[in-house]
Design an enzyme around this catalytic site. Structure first.
Site, PDB file in Angstrom:
ATOM      1  CD  GLU A 102       5.847  -0.816  -2.545  1.00  0.00           C
ATOM      2  OE1 GLU A 102       6.289  -1.678  -3.344  1.00  0.00           O
ATOM      3  OE2 GLU A 102       4.656  -0.574  -2.399  1.00  0.00           O
ATOM      4  CB  CYS A 136       3.275  -4.265  -4.263  1.00  0.00           C
ATOM      5  SG  CYS A 136       2.783  -3.290  -2.833  1.00  0.00           S
TER       6      CYS A 136
END
Length: 386
Positions: A102, A136
């Site tokens: 990720e 993020c």
């Protein structure tokens, strides 16, 4: 291996899912948030798990990836930057080692002309500036229908002017400090690059001057283009760009024009239109009239497209990612001596197997009838030892 921006929540859910699915776990948290990692370890230790099932490891980040891959573990889950993720994938490719990555995002928010303007602006502030923009899945690029662009930007600037930045100790500060000097330098670099390339910069410099910290003004960038770093890379700070669009198709094209694809959001009162737009966005999660919240839904899979990563955590897909599939096929007819397609072969075997296909799929009744007879003959030989 977990990051510093959400140092408790991100590793905790992955550790929990790994343990639930029957694994032992080694956790390495970011060096900058080592004390949070120790607190997480204390929580897991409180569960009184069998000895050796969970290990908390403190090693330098620049050697952690290689050390994990070379250690003999079964899989590595990494949350961090795109460059480091690429290095890990290259290293893992040498032995086809499984990874889940990720790697962040440069998330887009599409605001249609029929959106609830107040909610959309409030959502942009939440998703763009909470955690000082260090999310993020936070909003970094906002695309607004030209018919409501001026109203949107005006309200956005008005609400930002009511906010302040500083060290919050009495619940009276809206946005706090960035985590590292390196990250603050990146944010400054992106804003300066946009200014040099012709963007209009609006800042709210309501920073408590007497407070020490890595603070950056709340920033809105207009007239941005894809020559600018802020449009192409993850800024990871209290900065958003706002760009007008003439059509929904143009908005979708601009939103997808990125090497990253973690999450996105669509803001409209028309759910049919929202889902039609969502189906064309190249991201892992799309929220309608909301943003920066799907990671908190345990049942939803988490992960991105393109350089935002590889693999999924959370939800059923995330639980499966903690396992290796194995199929076990039972012997359902133990009385058989051999399967009907086993050796020895003959024309009878060929006709029988072909007959099975004719029986199932032929439109000719005669072929179907003769086919099933031939199939039965071959099947009956399965009980003989010759």
């Amino acid at each position: 291996i977990s990051p510093w921006n959400y140092p408790f929540a991100i590793p905790f859910h992955e550790v929990a899912m790994a343990l639930i699915s029957g694994n032992s776990v080694i956790l390495k948290t970011a060096t900058q948030t080592l004390e949070v990692g120790k607190a997480l370890k204390a929580c897991i230790d409180a569960g009184e798990l069998p000895q050796g099932l969970f290990h908390f490891l403190n090693i330098p980040g620049n050697i952690a990836g290689d050390a994990f891959i070379d250690s003999g573990i079964d899989k590595l889950f990494f949350t961090g930057s795109v460059p480091v993720g690429k290095q890990l994938m290259k290293k893992a490719s040498e032995k086809l080692f499984p990874l889940s990555l990720e790697l962040g995002g440069n998330d887009a928010m599409i605001v249609c002309d029929d959106a609830n303007l107040y909610r959309a602006v409030s959502g942009a502030i939440w998703a763009g500036y909470s955690n000082a923009g260090q999310s993020c899945a936070g909003v970094e690029r906002i695309y607004v229908d030209e018919k409501i662009y001026v109203s949107f930007v005006t309200l956005l600037k008005k609400k930002l002017n009511e906010m302040n930045v500083g060290a919050d100790k009495n619940f009276n500060v809206t946005v706090g400090s960035l985590t590292t000097e390196k990250q603050l330098d990146t944010v400054k670099k992106h804003v300066a690059d946009a200014r040099e390339k012709g963007a209009s910069i609006f800042t709210v410099d309501n920073i408590e001057k007497e407070k020490q910290g890595l603070f950056h003004p709340l920033t809105v960038i207009e007239n941005a283009n894809n020559e600018m770093l802020v449009q192409n890379e993850e800024t990871f700070g209290p900065v958003v760009t706002v760009t007008k669009f003439k059509s929904v198709e143009e908005a979708i094209t601009m939103a997808n024009d990125s090497s990253l694809g973690l999450t996105a959001s669509v803001w409209t009162k028309d759910k049919t239109k929202a889902h039609k737009i969502a189906a064309q966005l190249e991201v892992g999660s799309v929220m309608i009239n909301d943003h920066l919240m799907s990671h908190g839904l345990a049942e939803t899979p988490w992960g991105g497209w393109k350089e935002s990563g590889y693999g999924r955590t959370h939800g059923y897909l995330g639980l499966e990612a903690m396992t290796q599939p194995r199929v076990v096929i039972d012997d359902i007819m133990p009385g058989l001596q051999k399967n009907m397609w086993w050796h020895p072969h003959s024309k009878q075997v060929y006709d029988g197997l072909k007959g099975g296909m004719n029986f199932l799929y032929s439109k000719n009744l005669s072929l179907r009838f003769s086919g099933v007879l031939n199939l039965v003959k071959v099947f009956l030989r399965s009980f003989r030892k010759d």
